[in-house]
Design an enzyme around this catalytic site. Sequence first.
Site, PDB file in Angstrom:
ATOM      1  N   LYS A 162      45.777  12.277  47.197  1.00 58.24           N
ATOM      2  CA  LYS A 162      45.039  13.195  46.313  1.00 58.24           C
ATOM      3  C   LYS A 162      46.066  13.791  45.352  1.00 58.24           C
ATOM      4  O   LYS A 162      46.959  14.532  45.758  1.00 58.24           O
ATOM      5  CB  LYS A 162      44.375  14.295  47.136  1.00 58.24           C
ATOM      6  CG  LYS A 162      43.572  15.247  46.283  1.00 58.24           C
ATOM      7  CD  LYS A 162      42.765  16.179  47.169  1.00 58.24           C
ATOM      8  CE  LYS A 162      41.858  17.091  46.370  1.00 58.24           C
ATOM      9  NZ  LYS A 162      42.527  17.868  45.342  1.00 58.24           N
ATOM     10  N   CYS A 199      68.460  38.970  27.883  1.00 56.67           N
ATOM     11  CA  CYS A 199      69.767  39.525  27.539  1.00 56.67           C
ATOM     12  C   CYS A 199      69.915  39.423  26.028  1.00 56.67           C
ATOM     13  O   CYS A 199      69.602  38.403  25.438  1.00 56.67           O
ATOM     14  CB  CYS A 199      70.839  38.701  28.231  1.00 56.67           C
ATOM     15  SG  CYS A 199      72.469  38.936  27.508  1.00 56.67           S
TER      16      CYS A 199
HETATM   17  S1  IVH Z   1      37.860  10.968  44.048  1.00 53.95           S
HETATM   18  C1  IVH Z   1      33.209  11.980  43.178  1.00 53.95           C
HETATM   19  N1  IVH Z   1      40.399  10.552  44.315  1.00 53.95           N
HETATM   20  O1  IVH Z   1      40.581  16.213  43.452  1.00 53.95           O
HETATM   21  C2  IVH Z   1      34.568  12.546  43.392  1.00 53.95           C
HETATM   22  N2  IVH Z   1      39.710  12.657  43.473  1.00 53.95           N
HETATM   23  O2  IVH Z   1      39.513  18.539  44.835  1.00 53.95           O
HETATM   24  C3  IVH Z   1      35.628  11.637  42.926  1.00 53.95           C
HETATM   25  N3  IVH Z   1      41.556  14.140  42.871  1.00 53.95           N
HETATM   26  O3  IVH Z   1      37.589  16.378  41.635  1.00 53.95           O
HETATM   27  C4  IVH Z   1      36.960  12.177  43.214  1.00 53.95           C
HETATM   28  N4  IVH Z   1      43.169  12.760  43.412  1.00 53.95           N
HETATM   29  O4  IVH Z   1      39.872  15.860  40.389  1.00 53.95           O
HETATM   30  C5  IVH Z   1      39.459  11.418  43.946  1.00 53.95           C
HETATM   31  N5  IVH Z   1      42.635  10.015  44.541  1.00 53.95           N
HETATM   32  C6  IVH Z   1      41.695  10.883  44.186  1.00 53.95           C
HETATM   33  C7  IVH Z   1      42.003  12.142  43.676  1.00 53.95           C
HETATM   34  C8  IVH Z   1      40.975  13.016  43.339  1.00 53.95           C
HETATM   35  C9  IVH Z   1      42.870  13.949  42.919  1.00 53.95           C
HETATM   36  C10 IVH Z   1      40.924  15.369  42.384  1.00 53.95           C
HETATM   37  C11 IVH Z   1      39.671  15.171  41.593  1.00 53.95           C
HETATM   38  C12 IVH Z   1      38.612  15.872  42.404  1.00 53.95           C
HETATM   39  C13 IVH Z   1      39.432  16.922  43.082  1.00 53.95           C
HETATM   40  C14 IVH Z   1      38.737  17.522  44.270  1.00 53.95           C
END
Ligand code: IVH
Length: 694
Positions: free
Chosen positions: A131, A441
Amino acid sequence: MKKAKPPVAAEELTPDRAETELARLAKAIRRHDRLYHQLDAPEISDAEYDALVQRHRAIEALFPDLVRPDSPSQGVGAPPATGFAKVRHASPMLSLDNAFEEADAREFEARVRRFLNLAPEEQVAVVAEPKIDGLAAALRYENGRFVSGATRGDGLVGEDVTANLRTIADIPATLRGKDWPPALEVRGEVHMRHADFETLNEEREAEGLAVFANPRNAAAGSVRQLDPNVTAGRTLHFFAYALGGEAAGPWQTHREFLDQLKRWGFQVNPMARSLPDLDGALAYYEDIAARRAELPYDIDGVVYKVNRIDWQSRLGFVSRAPRWAIAHKFPPQQAVTIVRDIVVQVGRTGTLTPVAELQPVTVGGVVVARATLHNEDEIRRKDIRKGDHVVIQRAGDVIPQVVSVVLSKRQKNSEPFKFRDDCPICHSRAVREPGQAAWRCSGGLVCPAQAALRLRHFVARGAFDIEGLGGKHIEAFHRDGLIGSPADIFRLKEKASQLIEREGWGEQSAANLIQAIEARRRISLDRFIYALGIPQVGEATARLLAKNYGTLEAWTAAMTEAQDPDSPAYHELDAISGIGPAVAADLLAFFAEAHNRDALADLGKVGVEVEPYRVTAVQSPVSGKTIVFTGTLQTMGRGEAKAKAESLGAKVAESVSKKTDYVVAGADSGSKARKAAELGVAVLSEEDWLKLAR
Ligand code: IVH
């Protein structure tokens, strides 16, 4: 993490108290959403934010009647900021539910199984990938061409940041191959790598700008720039991970979809894996957690997505998140330790940064002994004191931060931290201008902490522009004591023998350098002012000052006299259009320092000649005149009128004084026109002005 204990467990709340509590939490969540999504300046850690959301959700689950349509659980993020056109997403841009513990992840799988009514032998295969801690973007392609891109905004309406996204190399302008649908929306995460983040912050420091707290903020701040050229100057990356709009395609699994994205030319996280079941996913989670510190970008967990697209469609969405995916978050990298001391560091640009010296403690496998406290307001907001027990956190793995103070452990005799008003290195006066977060400074030219950077600036393009004397040479000469102040550069010829002896140098190269330095002994006033590296005095401001004061002598005399805020010189400085109070304060702080005045005088002694500013030979009825515009003009805006006047060789001032030649009064002009009449300054109508400015 030490969380503030909720006063009453959610289960024990009365409906009345639940309602008050929900309102309080909703307000806090909205405020933090705005700080995070719109201002790119979060005030609390992600873990603290998650705790607020969790409690809000727990209470809503117990009191479903109290869920209001405007509850944070009904939308994602914050409404789009102003300044960008709005884009309605083809389908809502959702968030993800979070799993904090293994049990939460197992419950996710159990929920999927229940929902789909799967037989026990049926396995729920998932695709897992890191993530990314960045900023979600939705990219729209029509006939294989990138046509528009948006941020998430509140999930329904985002900001149109197409021009900015076009500058990101990972975002293909046209898709490869031919098998793309006529309309396609790809979603993914814009992010900044650690190395690029550090370079950017170094550059910002050198320019006297505020640094970004972490790569996520830097990425978000870069994408949400009104000028795409600024975004183009930042190195950003993009990982594609989902389909937007009406999900439909020939692929049957998420894995096939990711492979398709790659064939179209997108970057898909190379660590994405297909795993047969949740046990596989959990093993993957442990593996990524162990490798987290080695990755070139920040991640804050792992996302699991049900691999089968037909199952994804059946699972669908709950209000804000898909049922087929979950974010398994890493535990916050926090620890409690003691603030041994609060010291102030001097950055290379003179920014004074308070730093907590901590009793060393291991956080996420790394020993942390110092944490930045950012600035005075931040210390005051968190009320961090010497001797306090504090919760610290490695924010996005980069800079350790103090999250909060454990007040119950505070010593009785502790005192709030007081910011000192002198530089701990050179003891020049420290100043904090209105509207600025940092103390600085004011010993710019003499402060050892800043000298190397100031000297680099002094010889840079736009300043003395000395050929062959690059930043590396300056750093090395400074380190070895060959130069300590700007004037020393002009004394280098007296040290020619030392130069020749240096590694990589010889008679010829030393002679060339000395000749290049000699060639720059004469310099125009605007370049000279710029070379001094006074905070906030860039090339344009330096030109304004040069134009206004004409000669070095007039300028230095005026800056000395203007130290008295009641002096005519102060009023004249204040009246220059384009010089606000903050810039004036920096200029005056520079001249208030005897060291700086000495450094200027020293430049005179080594024979630097500053040429008077040459007014471009525009001959017009207003050249050399000082004009003040007031009221509303009918035929042009104030900006255009000002530019026109300046192009005709006039000076434009904001306030009327005896030095004003003309006041151009548009409709509803008030006190300025009256003051002109009092002082006997000619007042022109807009028509008169147009005739003059033809
Ligand atoms: S899948 C339908 N995959 O994390 C939802 N999200 O906290 C699709 N994010 O809204 C999201 N890495 O902005 C997905 N590998 C990843 C991600 C990811 C970061 C973000 C994204 C999401 C948020 C949720």
